[in-house]
Enzyme design. Structure first.
Site: not given
Ligand code: GLN
Length: 536
Positions: A16, A71, A149, A355, A382, A386, A508, A510
């Site tokens: 932590g 982090d 190292i 993803g 994201c 799509q 994003h 978040e």
């Molecule tokens: N794979 C998708 C793209 O490259 C979405 C990327 C993501 O979800 N961060 O547009």
């Protein structure tokens, strides 16, 4: 003049250090100082953008589009300051920069070496963080464990910085482990002693020690640590295991770590304002109700791969006074399941996060379809946006060949496609559409109701985009494109007004959520999920 706090780690990893550094940052900021934070990661990747989330956890993206270690997310959430390129330094970045300089002959014929060229480059990044941020105090966390190292050049650079700036402008905090042995029923100080010896052998005497421990440190242990490690007794700080991480800064405050650091720097100990944080801790400690949210992803075996999403969900939970339980659903496993009702039976909402690549896309779309058809609150982020569009094109608009060129290069209906400017790009690292872009929100939409403003700035990390060729068709079937990047005419937010809460965004959100100020999109998603709970 900027003062520098360096946070090193000893004995084992995963103690932590990030939370320790962030907690110190929060306390110093709450005492009225401008704080900036920085992380050194000793790996050779230039940034974590090319690493698998299963290895490394999520890639946190700063407003300026730097792909960084997770982090940095802790830092931003604790100190509530936007960080940037100077905050994330890797061995890869340092070496790339030195090698580029060598190729430009900037070393004037010299032999380029780890000392002084690499160490100078590292030092310049520390000083740059101070000068560019104009912070009173820069806190730098050094990834890895003393003795590795990989981090030697970083430690040597810090030793030199202490020599150059002097003891009273630099402060070293060593985060260490005090293990409990069951046989003898004791807390053990020896690993810590050895790790401080190791640090000293590299020329650094720590000024304070943060001791991760399962039990309180008694006076005897503190005295022992103090004497053997040459650290004043009061500077041996106990970091006892806690259920609620937000408690950690308050535990440090009780032990006056902020005052110790400020006095060391000769800076006045100004009055502290930490009321909001105290309120947060109280809220988190008193959450009685719980709701379950299904998160359908392909990196679910490592929860850290979705760290900022988990945090953002929790933040919205704090606002609505509910604990969030995540129903982790492996998208690939879901592909084989037939009884979705069973899978989602306790989940009040479904979230499909970001993803990459084909694996798991069928399962994710299955979850999206289930949410859409069963009026379950849905939130896509994201890749989640799509896939929500592809699912809609396939199952509502009748485009059975709808797909994305990301995982179906020659598909007949490229609903999601590469932007023209992305087509010529060969290098994968650092070339996604990254960081802040403006989005215009259409009035009379759910998105507008959520944001209550027309222009927003959100952080991005993707390469593919919605193909505007299909916009009219999708609109005619009821999909609303409620957020648009006007400059490049790119779709940023979609929603389905026929559904109680179906929304997805290309960015994003978040990354911008804070524990004391949750993100509006997460806020409204959780609100909708709670509503479903009370209706049923
Ligand atoms: N794979 C998708 C793209 O490259 C979405 C990327 C993501 O979800 N961060 O547009």
């Amino acid at each position: 003049m900027t003062k520098y706090v360096f946070v090193t780690g000893g004995v084992v990893s995963g103690l932590g250090k990030g939370i320790t550094a962030s907690s110190i940052g929060l306390l110093l900021k709450s005492r009225g100082y401008k704080v900036f934070m920085q992380k050194f990661d000793p790996y050779i990747n230039v940034d974590p953008g090319t690493m698998s989330p299963i290895q490394h956890g999520e890639v946190f993206v700063t407003a300026d589009g730097t792909e960084t270690d997770l982090d940095l997310g802790h830092y931003e959430r604790f100190i509530d300051e936007e960080l940037n390129y100077s905050s994330s330094i890797t061995t890869g970045k340092i070496y790339s920069s030195v090698i580029e300089k060598e190729r430009r002959c900037e070393y004037l014929g010299g032999t380029v070496q780890i000392v002084p060229h690499i160490t100078n480059e590292i030092k310049s990044k520390v000083y740059e963080a101070g000068s560019s941020s104009k912070a009173d105090i820069v806190i730098t966390e050094i990834g890895g464990t003393i003795g590795d190292i990989e981090s030697l050049a970083f430690i040597e650079a810090l030793r030199q910085i202490r020599y150059e700036l002097g003891i009273h402008n630099t402060f070293f905090v060593h985060v260490t482990l005090i293990p409990y042995t069951f046989g003898s029923g004791e807390l053990k100080t020896k690993p810590t002693q050895h790790s401080v010896i190791e640090l000293r052998s590299l020329g650094i005497q720590p000024d304070a020690m943060v001791c991760r421990t399962p039990l309180p440190l008694n006076d005897e242990i503190k005295k022992k640590l103090s004497l053997y490690c040459s650290i004043p007794n009061n500077n041996v700080i106990e970091a006892i295991d806690v259920k609620n991480v937000y408690q950690i800064p308050l535990n440090f405050l009780n032990q006056k770590i902020d005052q110790i650091i400020l006095k060391h720097f000769g800076l006045p100990v100004k009055k502290i304002n930490i009321k909001d944080w105290e309120k947060l801790v109280e809220t988190v400690d008193n959450l009685n109700d719980e709701i379950e949210i299904a998160l359908v992803g392909k990196y679910v075996e490592l929860h850290d791969a979705y760290l900022s999403i988990m945090e953002a969900l929790k933040h919205a939970g704090y606002k609505h006074k509910v604990k969030i339980k995540i129903n982790w659903i492996d998208a690939e496993e879901l592909e084989k399941k037939t009884n979705l009702k069973q899978v989602f039976k306790n989940s009040k909402g479904i979230l499909v996060p970001g993803g990459f690549g084909a694996r798991g896309t069928i399962g994710k779309m299955k979850a999206i379809k289930y949410a859409r058809e069963n009026n379950i609150p849905f939130f896509g982020i994201c890749f989640g946006l799509q896939l929500a569009i592809i699912e809609f094109a396939k199952n509502v608009c009748g485009l059975s060949k709808a797909s994305s060129t990301e995982f179906d290069e020659n598909c007949e209906e490229p609903i999601i496609d590469l932007m023209e400017e992305q087509k010529a790009i060969v290098n994968k690292g650092g070339t996604l559409r990254l960081g802040n872009y403006e989005c215009k929100i259409m009035k009379n939409t759910l998105a507008y109701e959520i944001y209550k403003q027309e222009r927003i700035l959100e952080r991005h990390r993707h390469r593919y985009e919605f193909n505007n060729k299909y916009k009219e068709l999708l609109e005619s079937k009821g999909m609303i494109f409620s957020g648009i990047n006007e400059k490049s005419n790119l779709v940023e937010i979609i929603e389905l007004p026929s559904h109680p809460h179906f929304i997805a965004c290309q960015f994003h959100p978040e990354f911008k959520s804070r524990p004391t100020r949750c993100h509006p999109l997460f806020d409204s998603f959780i609100k909708a999920c709670i509503k479903i709970k009370t209706v049923k």
